[in-house]
Design an enzyme around this catalytic site. Structure first.
Site, PDB file in Angstrom:
ATOM      1  N   ASP A 162       0.477  -1.641   0.070  1.00 36.64           N
ATOM      2  CA  ASP A 162       0.226   0.040   0.277  1.00 36.64           C
ATOM      3  C   ASP A 162       0.962   0.807   0.274  1.00 36.64           C
ATOM      4  OD1 ASP A 162      -1.833  -2.015   0.750  1.00 36.64           O
ATOM      5  OD2 ASP A 162      -2.228  -1.550   2.528  1.00 36.64           O
ATOM      6  N   GLU A 391       2.762  -8.934  11.198  1.00 36.89           N
ATOM      7  CA  GLU A 391       2.815  -8.531   9.832  1.00 36.89           C
ATOM      8  C   GLU A 391       3.957  -8.069   9.510  1.00 36.89           C
ATOM      9  OE1 GLU A 391      -0.083  -5.080  10.341  1.00 36.89           O
ATOM     10  OE2 GLU A 391      -0.095  -5.047   7.960  1.00 36.89           O
TER      11      GLU A 391
HETATM   12  C1  DGY Z   1      -5.297  -1.513   4.887  1.00 32.97           C
HETATM   13  O1  DGY Z   1      -6.486  -1.081   5.192  1.00 32.97           O
HETATM   14  O2  DGY Z   1      -4.560  -1.058   5.597  1.00 32.97           O
HETATM   15  C2  DGY Z   1      -5.450  -2.857   4.023  1.00 32.97           C
HETATM   16  O3  DGY Z   1      -4.144  -2.475   3.671  1.00 32.97           O
HETATM   17  C3  DGY Z   1      -5.909  -2.682   2.280  1.00 32.97           C
HETATM   18  O4  DGY Z   1      -6.214  -3.434   2.519  1.00 32.97           O
END
Ligand code: DGY
Length: 419
Positions: A162, A391
């Protein structure tokens, strides 16, 4: 030494019946590439549950073949933003309106090859094959209408990476959303490990853009203000399509196999446009500005995983990775530590993700760089030894970041590190 029982416990705790949440609270629904990686973890100790993970995600497949990146199955909508109401996709199972790196066929081929219960694997495959084929057809037909060989992507969330600095320039060109909203992620995770508000304002503008345009593929293809060729998606799709061809041949889907072989060739012929000899990696490409996105990230060496690199390119990337491992105390940093935009603990701007390390190691081995693959494997173990099943991991300290007790981290430990 991997604590196998502890890793299994993470998957059991995150099991919501047919789908596994990535982590409790922060991500309370089903995410596509998380589920594919997690299914591989389940396969090591509960094959029926592993196949269910696949069936659940494909139960949310759109009529056009897309597998959405989030299925809003059950879950506590209060703990996550943006939820189904913001996406407004109006599908039978509420979902997002974009996809995610298409690792499914690779995961399913591995599952089919490793499964002990052959009857179960065959019946699962019989159901999944038409769905997988429709998913790959969707990528090539919907996301590469001009047959360039390079599918396009419409959102940094689609990359799964992201907040990567690779997306900074194209994302900052997107307008900001004008309505107020309350983020939920910051209630779960330290602000220093998550994206900033200017990025969220634009993530949400894009979500609104799809909805305002009725999810019309033509409009989005031509007018979405964020359109990139994401080399990570291209590489993961290439490997997955090769795996799909093998599955198609085994299950009698010969016409689909031929179609997919054509797509594989097309992508292979196009990939050199993205190679940067000076940087020794492939670059993402901004289709709106018509220019490469010159940032060295773990996504930009994933063509090793896709089998897309020529011999010299692979040698250059193996050397780059060998040096990259030495560039931070924990590795492989998701953004190269020499970048001015490197941040060792902020989401995709530097920390380490174990499933990416797994992909890099597989690709390195395919090209015969076992020594570097072994180093990636060792670096991956060092993260788990330092901090368990988080994570992601701070590239300087190895500290666990983001969500704790994370499904794909536990899964990678089960199917790769403990193997
Ligand atoms: C988040 O909300 O951080 C997710 O990665 C979007 O998919």
């Amino acid at each position: 030494m991997i604590d196998v029982e502890a890793a299994r416990k993470v998957l059991r705790a995150n099991d919501r019946g047919g789908h596994t949440v990535p982590t409790d609270g922060l991500y309370p629904f089903a995410w596509s590439w998380d589920s594919a990686i997690t299914a591989l973890g389940w396969l090591t100790f509960d094959e029926a549950r592993a196949w269910d993970e696949c069936h659940t995600m494909f139960s949310g497949q759109w009529d056009n073949g897309m597998v959405p990146h989030i299925l809003f199955h059950g879950g506590n909508a209060e703990s996550y933003f943006p939820g189904p109401d913001v996406w407004g996709s109006n599908t039978a199972i509420p979902s997002s309106a974009i996809s995610q790196p298409p690792v499914w066929a690779t995961a399913i081929r591995m599952m089919a090859e490793r499964a002990q219960d052959r009857a179960l694997a065959e019946s699962a495959l019989a159901k999944l094959m038409p769905q997988l084929i429709a998913y790959h057809d969707w990528w090539y037909n919907d996301r590469d209408r001009a047959d360039t060989g390079l599918v396009r992507s419409y959102h940094p969330w689609e990359s799964g990476m992201d907040n990567s600095p690779a997306w900074d320039t194209p994302l900052m060109r997107v307008p900001e959303v004008e309505w107020e909203y309350q983020r939920r992620d910051l209630g779960h995770v330290d602000q220093d490990q998550r994206p900033h508000k200017p990025e969220y304002d634009r993530y949400l503008y894009l979500v609104d853009f799809y909805k305002k345009n009725g999810f019309d593929s033509d409009i989005i293809y031509n007018e979405c203000p964020y359109r990139v060729v994401d080399i990570g998606i291209v590489a993961i799709l290439q490997r997955a399509t090769k795996d799909l061809v093998v599955l198609c041949r085994q299950t009698g889907h010969h016409a689909a196999a031929e179609r997919m072989e054509g797509e594989i060739d097309r992508t292979q012929s196009a990939i050199d446009k993205l190679w940067s000899p000076g940087h020794r990696c492939f670059f993402n490409y901004d289709l709106v500005a018509d220019e490469p996105l010159e940032e060295v990230t773990t996504g930009t060496v994933l063509p090793l995983f896709g089998g897309l690199a020529g011999e010299q390119q692979a040698a250059d990337m193996a050397k780059l990775l060998d040096e990259w491992i030495d560039a931070s105390p924990f590795a492989v940093a998701s953004t190269h530590p020499s970048s001015p935009r490197y941040e060792p603990q902020r989401y995709w701007r530097g920390p380490i993700w174990l499933h990416i390390n797994w992909m890099l190691a597989l690709g390195l081995r395919d090209y015969g760089y076992d020594d570097v693959a072994d180093r990636v494997n060792g670096a991956t173990r060092a993260c788990v030894d330092a901090s368990g099943f988080f994570e992601y991991f701070d590239a300087e300290s190895g500290a666990g970041c983001g969500g704790g007790d994370f499904s794909w981290t536990a899964a990678v430990a089960l199917y790769w590190l403990a193997d």
